[in-house]
Design a protein around this motif. Structure first.
Motif: not given
Length: 316
Positions: A296-316
């Motif tokens: 959910e935090d990752a989706f919020a980060e992408l929606a905020a439109d602040r980043i340059v490039g990609k948001v990635i989910l990683v599995r431990e």
């Protein structure tokens, strides 16, 4: 085959029964998955998966091959990344073996997951449908996005000066560092780029709000490739300008393309782009990583439109 599905605008981790492979399919244990704006839309209930496609979100992933059906170039233990119609944000995914690519040497799971969707979209729409030729100027909207940063790098690699539109001076400078020749901030309007044109190819995920400006920014025989509607779906155009300049407007989506089309695209990418990843000419742009538990935090980060490039989910 547990994975994230969208329910009422939120993410829910759902269990699904395991599915047997058919000939030509590969089962991949997912290590990382890329987020895209299509995932935001699907989560919001505005972009349902195509018929027959899993409701699990995720259009790209990277992971390890754990099962293969039939004759295949892939073997158990291979490190791969995948272009998907859905299913990337899960424990594992079943994918057509032709839609897999080897993870470039030395690349992390997160970096590998940042490649398939955005580089295939940029390559298809700028260089195949847009038919960009060396030296032709390219206009890239949403230049700091995953697709935008991929397109900037491809333009630099293949000899195409490019300009971007985006939302901040910080993002503009990041794109110039990647290889863009310049750009315009969307809040100031994009008409100022007319002095940098004419452009022969436009990569447009915006749509209506930029549409009329394109008729002035684009040159004779230009190709305008529409891949999204972030700025609306209805526009008023002076068709005389389009006619006089012989502008070609192409509507393009990738998710709904058939399996053979995607297989051909993946094959051409491996031939033309993978040597550039190996040489370091092209690089996946991972802006931030989040554990699957922080989706959910990752989706919020992408929606905020602040980043340059990609948001990635990683599995431990």
């Amino acid at each position: 085959m547990s994975g994230f599905q969208a329910e009422g605008g939120t993410l829910k981790w759902c269990d699904q029964p395991a599915t047997e492979l058919t000939i030509g399919q590969v089962r991949v244990a997912i290590k990382a998955a890329g987020l895209n704006r299509a995932d935001l839309l699907q989560k919001a209930g505005m972009y349902p998966p195509p018929p027959g496609v899993t409701p699990v979100l995720g259009l790209e992933c990277a992971g390890e091959v754990i099962e293969v059906s039939g004759s295949s170039r892939w073997q158990k233990g291979d490190r791969v990344c995948a272009l998907l119609s859905g299913g990337g944000m899960a424990e594992e995914v079943i994918v057509d073996g032709r839609h897999l690519l080897p993870v470039p040497e030395g690349m992390s799971w997160a970096e590998a997951a940042a490649i398939p969707e955005v580089f295939s979209t940029a390559w298809l729409n700028v260089f195949e449908l847009g038919a960009a030729q060396p030296g032709e100027k390219v206009l890239i909207h949403a230049g700091a996005s995953g697709v935008g940063t991929a397109a900037v790098q491809l333009c630099k690699a293949f000899g195409n000066p490019c300009w971007v539109t985006l939302g901040s001076e910080e993002k503009l400078q990041a794109c110039i560092k990647l290889g863009a020749s310049g750009g315009a901030l969307r809040q100031n309007g994009i008409a100022s780029l007319q002095s940098e044109g004419p452009f022969q190819v436009a990569l447009d995920p915006v749509g209506a709000s930029y549409a009329s400006d394109h008729l002035d920014l684009l040159g004779v025989d230009a190709r305008w490739v529409l891949i999204g509607l972030m700025g609306g779906r209805e526009a008023k155009l002076d068709l005389a300008k389009m006619l006089i300049k012989r502008i070609t407007l192409v509507g393009s989506t990738l998710r709904t393309r058939d399996t053979d089309f995607k297989a051909g695209l993946i094959s051409r990418m491996e031939e033309k782009l993978w040597p550039l990843f190996a040489a370091g000419t092209l690089k996946p742009m991972v802006a931030k990583t989040y554990d699957f538990a922080q989706a959910e935090d990752a989706f919020a980060e992408l929606a905020a439109d602040r980043i340059v490039g990609k948001v990635i989910l990683v599995r431990e």
